[in-house]
Every structure is written in C-alpha cells, then in structure tokens.
Design a protein around this motif. Structure first.
Motif, mmCIF file in Angstrom:
data_model
loop_
_atom_site.group_PDB
_atom_site.id
_atom_site.type_symbol
_atom_site.label_atom_id
_atom_site.label_comp_id
_atom_site.label_asym_id
_atom_site.label_seq_id
_atom_site.Cartn_x
_atom_site.Cartn_y
_atom_site.Cartn_z
ATOM 1 N N VAL A 1 42.622 38.048 36.293
ATOM 2 C CA VAL A 1 41.257 38.102 36.643
ATOM 3 C C VAL A 1 40.622 39.159 35.816
ATOM 4 O O VAL A 1 41.282 39.982 35.312
ATOM 5 C CB VAL A 1 41.099 38.471 38.080
ATOM 6 C CG1 VAL A 1 39.716 38.857 38.392
ATOM 7 C CG2 VAL A 1 41.590 37.370 38.915
ATOM 8 N N TYR A 2 39.348 39.103 35.759
ATOM 9 C CA TYR A 2 38.664 40.156 35.114
ATOM 10 C C TYR A 2 37.523 40.546 35.950
ATOM 11 O O TYR A 2 37.029 39.844 36.709
ATOM 12 C CB TYR A 2 38.061 39.748 33.803
ATOM 13 C CG TYR A 2 38.428 38.428 33.409
ATOM 14 C CD1 TYR A 2 39.342 38.220 32.404
ATOM 15 C CD2 TYR A 2 37.894 37.340 34.031
ATOM 16 C CE1 TYR A 2 39.696 36.976 32.045
ATOM 17 C CE2 TYR A 2 38.277 36.089 33.644
ATOM 18 C CZ TYR A 2 39.164 35.939 32.659
ATOM 19 O OH TYR A 2 39.528 34.703 32.289
ATOM 20 N N LEU A 3 37.071 41.630 35.727
ATOM 21 C CA LEU A 3 35.910 42.032 36.397
ATOM 22 C C LEU A 3 35.342 43.101 35.551
ATOM 23 O O LEU A 3 35.898 44.024 35.423
ATOM 24 C CB LEU A 3 36.255 42.670 37.666
ATOM 25 C CG LEU A 3 36.719 41.680 38.638
ATOM 26 C CD1 LEU A 3 37.157 42.262 39.881
ATOM 27 C CD2 LEU A 3 35.674 40.715 38.841
ATOM 28 N N ASN B 1 31.855 36.709 37.321
ATOM 29 C CA ASN B 1 32.396 35.851 36.273
ATOM 30 C C ASN B 1 32.284 34.380 36.671
ATOM 31 O O ASN B 1 32.550 34.021 37.829
ATOM 32 C CB ASN B 1 33.878 36.171 36.037
ATOM 33 C CG ASN B 1 34.082 37.487 35.323
ATOM 34 O OD1 ASN B 1 34.023 37.534 34.102
ATOM 35 N ND2 ASN B 1 34.326 38.560 36.064
ATOM 36 N N GLY C 1 34.331 31.992 36.001
ATOM 37 C CA GLY C 1 35.656 31.575 35.565
ATOM 38 C C GLY C 1 35.912 30.108 35.840
ATOM 39 O O GLY C 1 35.363 29.530 36.783
ATOM 40 N N HIS D 1 36.804 34.353 25.622
ATOM 41 C CA HIS D 1 37.962 34.430 26.509
ATOM 42 C C HIS D 1 39.224 33.875 25.854
ATOM 43 O O HIS D 1 40.340 34.279 26.187
ATOM 44 C CB HIS D 1 37.632 33.612 27.762
ATOM 45 C CG HIS D 1 38.205 34.133 29.027
ATOM 46 N ND1 HIS D 1 37.792 35.306 29.618
ATOM 47 C CD2 HIS D 1 39.153 33.632 29.855
ATOM 48 C CE1 HIS D 1 38.449 35.501 30.742
ATOM 49 N NE2 HIS D 1 39.293 34.506 30.905
ATOM 50 N N ASN E 1 38.695 38.724 25.147
ATOM 51 C CA ASN E 1 39.168 39.043 26.494
ATOM 52 C C ASN E 1 40.655 39.366 26.493
ATOM 53 O O ASN E 1 41.469 38.621 25.942
ATOM 54 C CB ASN E 1 38.928 37.851 27.416
ATOM 55 C CG ASN E 1 39.489 38.087 28.811
ATOM 56 O OD1 ASN E 1 38.964 38.876 29.582
ATOM 57 N ND2 ASN E 1 40.573 37.392 29.134
ATOM 58 N N HIS F 1 40.146 46.108 33.041
ATOM 59 C CA HIS F 1 40.369 45.243 34.199
ATOM 60 C C HIS F 1 41.421 45.859 35.089
ATOM 61 O O HIS F 1 42.521 46.155 34.628
ATOM 62 C CB HIS F 1 40.823 43.860 33.749
ATOM 63 C CG HIS F 1 39.828 43.150 32.884
ATOM 64 N ND1 HIS F 1 40.123 41.998 32.204
ATOM 65 C CD2 HIS F 1 38.533 43.428 32.594
ATOM 66 C CE1 HIS F 1 39.051 41.592 31.537
ATOM 67 N NE2 HIS F 1 38.083 42.461 31.747
ATOM 68 N N TRP G 1 35.643 38.841 39.751
ATOM 69 C CA TRP G 1 36.307 37.586 39.383
ATOM 70 C C TRP G 1 36.678 36.857 40.662
ATOM 71 O O TRP G 1 37.492 37.337 41.413
ATOM 72 C CB TRP G 1 37.588 37.827 38.584
ATOM 73 C CG TRP G 1 38.131 36.522 38.111
ATOM 74 C CD1 TRP G 1 38.957 35.669 38.799
ATOM 75 C CD2 TRP G 1 37.849 35.884 36.869
ATOM 76 N NE1 TRP G 1 39.200 34.546 38.064
ATOM 77 C CE2 TRP G 1 38.537 34.652 36.876
ATOM 78 C CE3 TRP G 1 37.083 36.214 35.752
ATOM 79 C CZ2 TRP G 1 38.468 33.764 35.808
ATOM 80 C CZ3 TRP G 1 37.032 35.337 34.698
ATOM 81 C CH2 TRP G 1 37.723 34.118 34.726
ATOM 82 N N THR G 2 36.105 35.774 40.949
ATOM 83 C CA THR G 2 35.238 34.944 40.154
ATOM 84 C C THR G 2 34.233 34.332 41.099
ATOM 85 O O THR G 2 34.311 34.518 42.314
ATOM 86 C CB THR G 2 36.046 33.868 39.388
ATOM 87 O OG1 THR G 2 35.213 33.046 38.580
ATOM 88 C CG2 THR G 2 36.821 33.003 40.346
ATOM 89 N N CYS H 1 36.621 29.610 43.449
ATOM 90 C CA CYS H 1 38.063 29.490 43.323
ATOM 91 C C CYS H 1 38.603 28.918 44.624
ATOM 92 O O CYS H 1 38.087 29.237 45.704
ATOM 93 C CB CYS H 1 38.705 30.856 43.033
ATOM 94 S SG CYS H 1 40.493 30.777 42.762
ATOM 95 N N TRP I 1 39.548 35.209 46.009
ATOM 96 C CA TRP I 1 39.146 35.301 44.610
ATOM 97 C C TRP I 1 37.717 34.792 44.416
ATOM 98 O O TRP I 1 37.121 35.020 43.369
ATOM 99 C CB TRP I 1 40.076 34.466 43.733
ATOM 100 C CG TRP I 1 41.480 34.992 43.610
ATOM 101 C CD1 TRP I 1 42.549 34.675 44.372
ATOM 102 C CD2 TRP I 1 41.954 35.943 42.656
ATOM 103 N NE1 TRP I 1 43.662 35.350 43.959
ATOM 104 C CE2 TRP I 1 43.322 36.140 42.894
ATOM 105 C CE3 TRP I 1 41.342 36.638 41.605
ATOM 106 C CZ2 TRP I 1 44.099 36.999 42.138
ATOM 107 C CZ3 TRP I 1 42.123 37.493 40.842
ATOM 108 C CH2 TRP I 1 43.487 37.665 41.113
#
Length: 988
Positions: A9-11, A42, A44, A286, A339, A399, A475-476, A479, A484
C-alpha cells in the motif's frame, strides 16, 4: 501491489524543500497555488490492476490460477522427486530433489490458457535440446521453449507437460514419452504445486487475451471510479487523489501487448472530475517497464525486478508524456517519478540519475511538484535529501505500514497504537527537522481488532501524520478488504470530522426530539428491497425466470426413476438411489447466467467434479462446480446437466454418478436425462438483479424506483391521515452508487427523495434495515441468495457500518423518526447474544449522529419479545418492534373469520397490555395487514377484521405500520384498501 508483499500500500507524500513563487509560463504558474498539506486518497486498482483488491475481476479467465508469473513446482509421482533447473539454469533439467526451493521453482510465461514458457531461477527458459533432452539455456522463449500443461479432469494439480515436439516430459528428464496413463507410476505424471501467483495488469490482460481484455478493462475503468466517487471524496473533506498509472499509458491507445488502450481516457476523466469538485491530482508512475520492485502492481510479467540504467531513457519518456499532457491542467498537483523502487535491486546511482532526468522532463512542461519515492528495503529515507535540496518544489514520498513483518503481527492493538505515537512520531519529527517527509496508513497487523480498536488506531495515525508538510494519502479508496478501503470505512476514520457532510440535511440531534407518538404508518414494501410476490410481473423479462438464485430443485433420473442425492447432505459423492426426495435430494441454485448454475446442497457445499464421479465437497463454487442446465425445447422440466468438462452427468448406477456422457437422446432410457422439479423459489433483490444481469438490471431497477413510489404517493399517504412511512432498505445501499454485484446503484437516491417528500408533507421516516448481509432470516426479503441464514458474530461490524452510514446521512433530517437496526432476525439461528451485541453497537453508531429513536426488532421463531426489554431499558429512546399476522400457521388457516377477529380482541390485546404494563420500552407493531387465514371473506368481513386490528393496535405506545402501501394481493395493499373503502383509518 501485492497484499502479501512489503509494498502493499502506499499512502502519502509529504514535505517540500524550496519554494519558488514565479515561473515564466502561465501553464506552469497555475500549479503554484497548491494548498498544503494535502488530505488525499489513492485510487488504487483503477488504472494499474492489483488483483488482491478485487479478485473477482479475474473470475472469467480460463485457468486463472496459471497466469504469468505464477511460480510452480513439479513433483514426479513416480520418483517422488522434484524437477530442478540444475545450478539454477544454464544446463539440463533433472528430477532428483526431495524438497523444493528456488532452483526447483519455475515461473510461467503464459502463451494462452494451456501453453506456457517456463523461466528458471537465473532467468533462462526451459526448452528442448538434442535427443529430446530438456534444458534451461535459452535467454528468450521460442517455440521449442513452449509447453502445454495438461491437467487431469477432476484433479487439476495432477499434470503432464507436453513439449513442442508433441511428446510428454518424463523423469529422465526428456521429452519423449507417448503414454496416456494418469497412474502415479507413469514417468510423465507430476503433482503441480502453485507456490505463489501474480495478479497485476500483465496477468489480467494476457489472461483474458486480445479478444476479451479490451472490453473487460474498459468496463472496469468506466465503473470502478466515477464522477460520483469524486463528489463523495470532496464532500468528505478530501482535497486530492493520487492516481497510479502504468508505463504503457504513454502509448495509448495502442500499447504493446498484452496491455490494452483506454486508461489515458480514464485519467483525462479524473482531471475533469477533480477540477469540477475543487480537487487536485497526483499522477504516480506506479509501474515502470521491466519492474522496479517485482510486485504485481509494478506491471511485472513474472516477478523479476529488472529495471536499471538501460531503462532510464524510456521511463523518462513516459514522465515527459504525462507532463506534456497534463502540465497545463488546473487540477495537477504533482507527478511522482516512480513508486516504491526496491533496494538493493534498484541502485541508488541508477535511481538518482533517473530522478534528475525525470525532474528535468517535468520542468519542460509544468511547475507542479515532483515527488521522489524513497526506496523500500535496506535504504535510508533521507538518502535523496541532498538531491532534492538541489531542485525546486520536490517532495520525498515514504510509505509506512504496521504490517508485513513479524514485529507487527506479534504486537497487541495497544502496542500498534503506541508504536505510532512513539516510533512513527519520532521518525517523522526527524525527517521534518532534516527537511524531509512522512506518511499515513489505514491498516495494521491484527485480525481480531474491534471497531473501537480501528478507530483508535486511525486516530493515532492522524494525530501523528497530520504534521507531514506535504500531506498524506490513504491507501486506498476502494478494496474488498474493508479496512484498506477508505470509502467503506469512513466510520473508522476520525479525520472525517465533518462526516455529516454526507448528509443531505443540516446536522442536529435536537430536531429529532419532536416525534409525536404513537405513529400511524405504512410500509413502503417492495420498493427499495424487492419482494417478488408483491409484483411478480417485474420478473417477466428474465430468461429462465423459474431458475433464479435460491430455487430449490430436485432431479429424478428417468432411467432409474430415482432422485439425485447429496449423500449425507454433502461432503461426499452424489448418488441416485432415492425413491422420494427430501433435503438431501434438494439442490439450491446459484445462477451464473440464464443457463449455467452452481448447485449447493444441504450442508452448504457445492456440487463439482471429482475423481471418477460427482461430489459435493467444495465450500466455494469454481469453474469445475458450474453446470449448464439444458432444457428440452418442448418440455422444459426435462433436463440434462452438462459439466465443466463438456460432458453430461449420467447415472451409471444408483451409487455411481459421473460426468462423462456424450449422448444426445431425450428418451427415458437415457442415463443423462432427468425430470427437474422446482420445489421452492426466491424472488428477492438478489434474484431480480442477478436474473436480469449487469446490463439490463440497472435499467429495470431504476424504472421501478422511479415509478413504484412517487411524490404523489406521499401526498396520498399524508392526506389519508398517516404520519409516517417505514422504508425497508438493504445493506448494499451503503455502497451506492457502486454496490457489490449483482446489486445495482440507485436506491440511495430514491431514499433521499423519500426524505424530501416526507418533509414536504409533514411526515416521519422510519429507516428499516430489512436485509442484512448474509441474511438474518433466510427469506427473500433479507437479500438472501439461496435461502440459507448465515448472519452471525462475524457480520456485526459490517452491519453496524451500514447503520452508521444511514445515521450519518439522515441523522440531521427533520423527517427522521427512527432507525430500525434489523428486520425480523430469526431464532434460534440468530442467537440472543449475537443480536444483543449488534444492537448495542448499532445503537452507539446512531448516537454519534442523531438522537432519533432506535428500534430493536424482536426475533421471529421460538423467542419472547420481552427478551429484549432489559437491553432496551438500559438505552435511551429505544422501541421494540413486533410483527403480527393472522397467517403463516395452520392455527389461523382453520379459524373462521369471527375467530380471527376474536383472536385480535383477546390474545393480541392481552399480549400488548402485558408488554405495556411491564414498564417496558415503547412498542411498535411494525408489520400487520388486512389479510387473514380464513378463505373467501366478504368485504364486510375484511372491514370488521381491520377495525379490530386498528382498535387493538392503536394502543401500541410507539405506533403501528401497515404492510404494505402497494401490493398486487389486494388486501395487503393499504392504498387499494383505502381506495375501495375496505378500511377506515379512525386516527386518534
């Protein structure tokens, strides 16, 4: 992103270094007005696929477990040894390993559903050498490096490998076996183990192939993120989105295969919607060509990380394409150059060289921020500070997750929270003081946490990450794993300080205190939760409308005159030896489409193909559990069942049912012919939406919502002296406009209209959660797919989330009278303990947003309505709902009209008095009707019966609600009863 990998995940991105306030180009200058810090999310799995976030997108792929990058191992059944690329590649293949590791693992390159290349540890490909010897020496795949994986029917992990010469591999290891046996002693038979899989953009597009992939992807881009999502995000206080894209977008609309065109159009839409709702866009590269981290979200084919110096030029070209296309857009906030590059595979020197070139490419077109992602793995987030300080408007992105290491999984909830307040805060402080950055995340390493735990964890992150000088990104947005998904978990996130911005109405608890009791109400049944019996014609356009989800069917073999049976109710083989049918001989349909179905048995397993027979052992349906019901043209109840292997089921004997018949006769003597008996059907929301399918269902449902209940109906209801409506809703309304399939969006807008009309005509609304996910009573009106009741403790949190969504949205409406937490839970399957736990949590969720009444529905079945009195007394402004019908039991059917009337005046009156005199909570008779069990009543009989009900039920302290306002069964329809003078509402 790979959910099991370090980089899931990213944030967020945070921190800028040097600000310059002017630039000669107007298109550059327009990006200088960014309000920091950003609060973003995000998007995602939209333009770069991450299969773990929505696995169902892969369901239509044949052999979906054998996609590009799947890592497999092959165990010889004869030798009990593994195939191995000796030395990891560069020489022959052997079969002499007792255990499997890197050299014994092969990565698939998928050619089509059955043919593959095998890549080994040191990246060579397996192919044929002299005399059929198999070796791994090729640097690229050729025809001689292509193998067919032949899977055994009924045992798909038992395989044989056919080489390009048409012969099978055998354990010498050569490709020269012609045998056809599947016995364990056969040298060409292997047991295949799938070690790990990838589910990224490469996998989904190559998996569906050039014919299907474009449509699948276009449908996804058009539906996964829409303008309504940007409206939702903006309304909930977010000011930016981070949009992951792949390198192939720069060659849209004709990217290299297997990628397909269309994602750039979706990104264009994102900018249009962002600008409309006052938001900013961060474009995040990404996925770069040859993969910067080996994870499926990097667009990798097989999980090897191969990005390096040789890729810098083509990656910069992608960045320049993005900067040129979007550099002049008002919505552009930043471009992130890459990313999550993974150290040490991506070296510092190569990445620094690329970052300099990428920055220069962006600056040719825009003065937007440039974001440099810190390397994952053994690397210091400060390693690029010196580089960043030499540039203008540059941000470092890091992240952080309390996940992906044993350290976090062994922590308690409180230890996770403490880690945020201590270690994360210290790290961020160090980065800020050094002119560096930090992040925000929304998940942590425990599965047994409560809703309150998640709230506290989210609060800790917000407290710590809010000081990040560039901002954060969750993120995100969507989902299938709830924590998430920011959209599904607004209830967990304390940063939504203005959660009531979701509401159409100004927030005020006090405005709900003016409720005048008792209510005189009517249910708006069959409007937002379908009940087919109330208007059967709505199902007329469905092909095979008698074979909808949940239909109970029985199959009588015409040859043996015996019924198919799931022996023991499931868990073993099917037989055909029963002379009369009951539960074990009854199958519940899960409809795949108008002709294909899964068959679920009493113990909830699914029928599928097994070794040498048909079994009911699978807990979830797959392709091998899918059957076509082929109906005879002139006799639709005469059927044959075609299995996934293309053959028909046949009854070879009373104890042997197999799927291996190829005949085509419809004679009684044919072992594949059955007479189907449909013994029960469901006609609820699941059935109608899945029956019409994703193309037609939205049109059918929208037309129904727009016409079934209108403003004129509210005017009629009010004019006839009623003060409220009770509106059944389903759990899927909380995910409108994009609920899980097969449900369709639109019911939320209809409910909004109901509140508007109620307010106009001075009425109150009772919102009733009529259908809880997993079904609280097995009836069609609970949204059940197949009539199994499966709601329990594990569903409490997600059901509370629906309640909080409703309370947040309508808590400030002057028309809100009450929220009913659940309609008709069934005892004993829904236990009192589970229901009490849910009712407490649901009550607390409502009280965050409104002081409206909370209604607790009494359990149906063997349960006493008074069992909820202690709970209700401990809470404020709570009522108990009971439902009274002189129907549904033999007792009422045998009564005369007068006996039905006497029962109302005697038993019903006595029960109501005992509850009221017990100093209990207010009582709502939430459902009753003008129909009764006696047949052939006259108009006068119905008038006397409904008068008795009004006389007695009028004493209910919270009030009553007639079922229903409209119904094609006349005496169930209050509108019809009023229009035809069958009922007179002597309102008090």
């Amino acid at each position: 992103m790979n959910k099991g990998g370090l980089n899931m995940v990213y944030l967020a991105f945070l921190l800028f270094f040097n600000l310059i306030s002017c630039f000669p180009s107007s298109s550059h200058a327009q990006n200088a007005n960014l309000n920091l810090p950003l609060k973003s999310v995000n998007l995602g799995n939209w333009l770069v696929t991450e299969g773990w976030m929505q696995p169902s997108r892969f369901d239509g792929i044949v052999n979906k477990d054998l996609l590009d990058g799947t890592q497999v191992q092959f165990l010889s059944t004869r030798l009990n040894k593994y195939l191995c690329a000796e030395s990891g590649g560069g020489t022959i293949i052997v079969a002499n390993r007792a255990s499997a590791s890197g050299w014994e693992t092969f990565r698939l390159w998928r050619v089509n559903a059955s043919y593959f290349n095998f890549r080994v540890f040191f990246k060579q490909f397996v192919g044929l050498g002299n005399q059929g010897v198999v070796q791994a020496v090729l640097n690229g795949p050729t025809n001689s490096a292509t193998f067919e994986i032949v899977r055994r029917n009924g045992d798909p992990n038992k395989v044989r490998l056919r080489a390009s010469n048409g012969l099978f591999l055998q354990t010498r290891v050569t490709a020269d076996c012609r045998g056809s046996s599947w016995d364990d002693w056969d040298p060409s038979v292997f047991r295949m183990t799938i070690v790990t899989t990838l589910q990224g953009e490469y996998q989904i597009t190559n998996g569906y192939g050039p014919d299907r992939a474009p449509q699948v992807m276009q449908d996804h881009w058009n539906s996964y993120i829409t303008e309504q999502d940007f409206n939702f995000m903006s309304s909930n206080g977010l000011d930016a989105v981070r949009v992951p894209v792949g390198w192939w977008i720069a060659q849209d609309p004709n990217p290299p295969r297997p990628f397909v065109g269309g994602s750039s159009r979706a990104l264009d839409n994102a900018f249009t919607w962002a600008e409309k709702y006052g938001m900013k866009v961060i474009i995040d590269l990404h996925a770069v060509k040859d993969s910067q981290n080996g994870n499926d979200h990097s667009g990798t084919r097989d999980g090897f990380q191969e990005w390096g110096d040789s890729n810098i030029g083509e990656t910069v070209a992608v960045i320049e394409y993005l900067a040129a296309r979007y550099g002049g857009r008002l919505g552009l906030a930043a471009i992130e150059l890459m990313n999550e590059p993974l150290a040490p595979g991506v070296t510092f020197d190569a990445l620094a060289k690329y970052y300099r070139a990428g920055y220069d490419a962006v600056r040719k077109h825009t003065y937007a921020y440039v974001i440099l992602s810190a390397r994952l793995g053994p690397a210091d987030p400060q390693e690029f500070f010196l580089l960043a300080s030499s540039m203008n408007r540059v941000v470092i992105d890091v992240h952080n997750y309390n996940l992906f290491s044993d350290m976090f999984s062994s922590m308690s909830v409180q230890q996770n929270i403490d880690y945020i307040y201590n270690q994360r805060a210290s790290d961020l402080g160090r980065l800020i003081s050094a002119n560096g950055p930090r992040v925000f995340i929304g998940e942590f390493g425990r599965n047994d946490a409560s809703m309150d735990d998640y709230k506290r964890f989210a609060r800790a992150q917000l407290d710590v990450y809010d000081p990040a000088t560039f901002g954060w990104a969750y993120w995100t947005y969507k989902c299938v794993y709830n924590h998430w998904s920011l959209k599904l978990n607004m209830v967990y996130l304390a940063f939504l300080l203005f959660f009531n911005l979701m509401s159409c109405f100004p927030s005020s608890h006090a405005q709900n205190t003016d409720l005048k009791l008792p209510l005189r109400a009517v249910n708006l049944g069959n409007w937002l939760v379908t009940e087919g019996w109330m208007k059967p014609s709505r199902f007329d356009g469905i092909i095979n409308k008698d074979l909808l989800d949940g239909a109970h069917v029985q199959f009588l073999s015409t040859k043996l005159n015996k019924y198919l049976c799931a022996e023991n109710g499931g868990g073993t083989v099917l037989v055909a030896n029963r002379i009369s049918p009951s539960d074990w001989e009854t199958f519940r349909l899960w409809r795949v489409n108008e002709s294909y179905f899964n068959l679920r048995v009493l113990n909830k397993q699914f029928v599928g193909l097994g070794n040498q027979g048909v079994k009911a052992v699978s807990n979830t349906p797959t392709h091998s559990e899918t059957f076509q019901i082929v109906r005879k043209d002139d006799a639709p109840n005469r059927v044959r069942l075609k299995a996934s292997n293309g053959f028909f089921l046949q009854v070879q004997s009373e104890t042997l049912v197999t799927a291996d018949y190829t005949g085509s006769s419809w004679d009684d003597s044919d072992p594949s012919v059955f007479n189907i008996a449909i013994v029960n059907t469901l006609q609820g929301e699941y059935q109608i939406t899945n029956g019409y399918g994703p193309v037609k269902a939205p049109q059918v449902m929208q037309a129904h919502w727009d016409s079934y209940i209108t403003e004129q109906d509210f005017k009629f209801i009010s004019a006839n002296g009623l003060s409220a409506v009770r509106i059944p809703v389903g759990w899927w309304i909380a995910q409108d406009p994009n609920p899980p399939k097969p449900f369709v969006g639109g019911s939320l807008k209809a409910l909004d209209n109901a509140f508007t009309w109620a307010e106009k005509y001075g009425m109150k609304v009772v919102v009733d959660l009529h259908a809880a996910k997993a079904s609280q009573n097995r009836f069609e009106h609970s949204g059940a797919r197949d009539g199994f009741l499966e709601w329990g403790d594990s569903n409490i949190d997600e059901t509370v989330a629906v309640i909080e969504f409703l309370a947040a949205r309508y808590g400030g409406s002057p028309s809100l009278g009450a929220i009913e937490l659940m309609n008709e839970p069934w005892a004993p399957d829904v236990t009192l303990d589970a229901l009490t736990k849910y009712y407490k949590a649901g009550y607390d969720a409502i009280r965050k947003h409104t002081n409206a009444y909370v209604i607790l529905s009494a359990r149906l079945g063997p349960a006493n309505p008074k069992e909820l009195f202690p709970l209700a007394r401990s809470l404020n402004r709570v009522a108990i709902d009971v439902h009274w019908y002189n129907l549904f039991t033999d007792m009422f059917i045998t009564m005369t009209v007068q006996q039905n009337i006497d029962y109302i005046y005697n038993q019903r009156s006595s029960d109501l008095d005992s509850w009221i005199s017990a100093d209990g909570p207010p009582i709502l008779i939430g459902e009753w009707t003008g129909e009764f069990g006696a047949k052939n009543g006259s108009m006068e009989d119905y008038k006397r019966y409904t008068k008795a009900e009004l006389d007695v039920f009028g004493g209910a302290t919270f009030g009553w609600a007639y079922w229903s306002y409209k119904c094609e069964e006349n005496h169930w329809s209050l509108k019809w009863m009023i229009d035809n003078n069958f009922i007179q509402l002597n309102m008090r």
